[in-house]
Enzyme design. Structure first.
Site, PDB file in Angstrom:
ATOM      1  N   ASP A  10       2.242  -3.525  61.663  1.00  0.00           N
ATOM      2  CA  ASP A  10       1.159  -2.663  61.164  1.00  0.00           C
ATOM      3  C   ASP A  10       1.795  -1.355  60.683  1.00  0.00           C
ATOM      4  OD1 ASP A  10      -2.190  -2.250  62.065  1.00  0.00           O
ATOM      5  OD2 ASP A  10      -0.992  -0.604  61.251  1.00  0.00           O
ATOM      6  N   ASP A 116      -2.443  -3.507  55.478  1.00  0.00           N
ATOM      7  CA  ASP A 116      -1.202  -2.960  56.063  1.00  0.00           C
ATOM      8  C   ASP A 116      -0.772  -3.701  57.316  1.00  0.00           C
ATOM      9  OD1 ASP A 116      -2.822  -1.955  58.148  1.00  0.00           O
ATOM     10  OD2 ASP A 116      -1.561  -0.165  58.304  1.00  0.00           O
ATOM     11  N   GLU A 117      -1.280  -4.931  57.497  1.00  0.00           N
ATOM     12  CA  GLU A 117      -0.878  -5.660  58.708  1.00  0.00           C
ATOM     13  C   GLU A 117      -0.705  -7.142  58.441  1.00  0.00           C
ATOM     14  OE1 GLU A 117      -3.923  -6.349  61.674  1.00  0.00           O
ATOM     15  OE2 GLU A 117      -5.373  -5.276  60.439  1.00  0.00           O
TER      16      GLU A 117
HETATM   17  P1  TTP Z   1      -5.046   0.991  60.086  1.00  0.00           P
HETATM   18  O1  TTP Z   1      -3.775   0.216  60.296  1.00  0.00           O
HETATM   19  O2  TTP Z   1      -6.180   0.759  61.012  1.00  0.00           O
HETATM   20  O3  TTP Z   1      -4.734   2.550  60.123  1.00  0.00           O
HETATM   21  P2  TTP Z   1      -3.489   3.357  59.606  1.00  0.00           P
HETATM   22  O4  TTP Z   1      -2.421   2.465  59.074  1.00  0.00           O
HETATM   23  O5  TTP Z   1      -3.973   4.402  58.644  1.00  0.00           O
HETATM   24  O6  TTP Z   1      -2.985   4.105  60.905  1.00  0.00           O
HETATM   25  P3  TTP Z   1      -2.187   3.518  62.167  1.00  0.00           P
HETATM   26  O7  TTP Z   1      -1.981   2.067  61.917  1.00  0.00           O
HETATM   27  O8  TTP Z   1      -0.915   4.301  62.207  1.00  0.00           O
HETATM   28  O9  TTP Z   1      -3.057   3.807  63.353  1.00  0.00           O
HETATM   29  O10 TTP Z   1      -5.597   0.734  58.616  1.00  0.00           O
HETATM   30  C1  TTP Z   1      -4.746   0.561  57.503  1.00  0.00           C
HETATM   31  C2  TTP Z   1      -5.321   1.198  56.259  1.00  0.00           C
HETATM   32  O11 TTP Z   1      -6.601   0.651  55.978  1.00  0.00           O
HETATM   33  C3  TTP Z   1      -5.520   2.702  56.397  1.00  0.00           C
HETATM   34  O12 TTP Z   1      -4.363   3.449  56.054  1.00  0.00           O
HETATM   35  C4  TTP Z   1      -6.679   2.954  55.480  1.00  0.00           C
HETATM   36  C5  TTP Z   1      -7.478   1.662  55.478  1.00  0.00           C
HETATM   37  N1  TTP Z   1      -8.681   1.809  56.324  1.00  0.00           N
HETATM   38  C6  TTP Z   1      -9.872   2.172  55.726  1.00  0.00           C
HETATM   39  O13 TTP Z   1      -9.949   2.351  54.502  1.00  0.00           O
HETATM   40  N2  TTP Z   1     -10.993   2.334  56.524  1.00  0.00           N
HETATM   41  C7  TTP Z   1     -10.951   2.159  57.888  1.00  0.00           C
HETATM   42  O14 TTP Z   1     -11.974   2.330  58.579  1.00  0.00           O
HETATM   43  C8  TTP Z   1      -9.693   1.768  58.494  1.00  0.00           C
HETATM   44  C9  TTP Z   1      -9.606   1.566  59.983  1.00  0.00           C
HETATM   45  C10 TTP Z   1      -8.607   1.614  57.676  1.00  0.00           C
HETATM   46 MG    MG Z   2      -1.783   0.810  60.148  1.00  0.00          MG
END
Ligand code: TTP
Ligand code: MG
Length: 359
Positions: A10, A116-117
């Site tokens: 992730d 992103d995962e």
């Molecule tokens: P996440 O992996 O949940 O968040 P992140 O990568 O920003 O932070 P981290 O993993 O370090 O905690 O989500 C990945 C991307 O998806 C995030 O950068 C933006 C998008 N996203 C949204 O647009 N809306 C949301 O509610 C979430 C959770 C994520």
């Molecule tokens: Mg993330």
């Protein structure tokens, strides 16, 4: 038999990190990627916040107006104001593809679970020790090739790998072996278990279940009585057991967009005009991401009171036609604009269009 070993990667503060990489002057500043804050009057939400902005209490899905207020409060305390940037999905999906290409050099079996995962199968390396070394190497190559940090979790199945990657962020690596999995889960909130949403959480709370350890006091029969078939599955999951395979097919993917109206509206013409525009944007994004056809159209509507509904239609054959998309989206949305699904004629706050079963 080789133990099953699954990894989950992730990216850290994904959209924000990509923006920081593109504009080095942003480094060291709190950053929010989301809809236009419009000086505090914006009606959309935060997509993500970098870790500095999270220090202000800002997080994904928070109303952008609230993020703006938190920034203003911090500014009054002498801290830097948040920089707000609108998302550029094209840019993020290019990076996403780059990261998945790197993963494919380490494992032939990967599931792109989100932008992103991804999950990847490391069973062939045959030990957790070696899997940990591979996880370390993956992080290194991602950093070298993209300039971004990722967090990796490794475990005996998908849910454990995901919980492990969430365990220590950013730039983390957590390995939970099959032998450790059951104990590892016990202290977590039951909400951490994939599949436990707010409704299940609330129901279980009514029986005094807050953590995984609490839930383990309940028999499989009792959980089934409470939750139906899913209760039996939960019984297994809270013990660290899960067999679900990696979905390497296109089924897991989707492309969509939502739009929050500047003001809640009941004006059918405005709504349908925006629905058509949204359908066009989604199709454009779908093409930009290299997809050729879709089979399922999903429409979401959120009313002024935040009640949110989705309806979907799976076509008998895949298509790439804008006309078909617009017609299907219209058919799915129309019942919500008249008495059929909206007897109290509530105003509409947001609509969304998503394509699934894409390839
Ligand atoms: P996440 O992996 O949940 O968040 P992140 O990568 O920003 O932070 P981290 O993993 O370090 O905690 O989500 C990945 C991307 O998806 C995030 O950068 C933006 C998008 N996203 C949204 O647009 N809306 C949301 O509610 C979430 C959770 C994520
Ligand atoms: Mg993330």
């Amino acid at each position: 038999m080789l133990p099953r070993i699954i990894g989950h990667l992730d990216m850290d503060a994904f959209f924000a990190s990509v923006e920081e990489r593109a504009s080095p002057w942003l480094r060291g500043l709190p950053l929010v990627v989301g809809s236009d804050p419009a000086g505090g009057a914006g009606r959309g939400v935060v997509s993500t916040a970098n870790y500095l902005a999270r220090g202000y209490g800002i997080h994904s899905a928070m109303p952008i107006s609230q993020a703006w207020r938190l920034s203003e409060e911090a500014r009054r305390r002498g801290k830097p104001a948040v920089v707000f940037i609108t998302p550029d999905f094209h840019k993020y999906s290019a990076v996403s593809r780059e990261v998945n290409d790197i993963l494919r050099t380490f494992s032939p079996t990967i599931e792109e679970a989100g932008i992103d995962e991804s999950y990847f199968d490391l069973s062939s390396v045959s030990s957790y020790k070696k899997a940990e070394a591979v996880g370390c190497e993956i992080k290194k190559v991602v950093k070298e090739k993209t300039g971004l940090t990722a967090t990796v979790g490794i475990g005996p199945n998908k849910p454990i790998a995901k919980i492990a990657s969430d365990f220590r962020k950013p730039d983390g690596l957590t390995v939970v072996s099959e032998a450790q999995a059951e104990k590892f889960l016990e202290p977590f909130s039951i909400r951490k278990i994939p599949g436990v949403g707010p409704k299940t959480e609330l129901l279980l709370l009514g029986y005094g279940i807050r953590t995984v350890a609490d839930a383990k006091k309940f028999s499989a029969e009792k959980l089934t009585a409470l939750l139906g078939k899913w209760g039996a599955e939960l019984y297994e999951r809270i013990r660290g057991r899960d067999e679900s395979p990696l979905e390497t097919e296109f089924l897991a993917k989707s492309v969509g967009e939502q739009e929050t109206f500047a003001a809640d509206t009941a004006d059918m013409h405005v709504i349908l005009e925006r629905l058509a525009a949204l359908s066009g944007n989604v199709l454009e994004k779908f093409r930009q991401e290299g997809f050729k056809q879709f089979r399922t159209v999903v429409v979401t509507i959120r009313f002024a009171d935040f009640e949110t509904k989705s309806r979907s239609k799976t076509l008998s054959a895949p298509t790439a036609s804008r006309g078909i998309l617009e017609r299907q989206a219209l058919q799915l949305l129309l019942p919500f604009l008249d008495r059929r699904e909206n007897p109290r004629r509530k105003k509409v706050r947001l609509i969304g269009v998503r394509l699934e079963k894409i390839s």
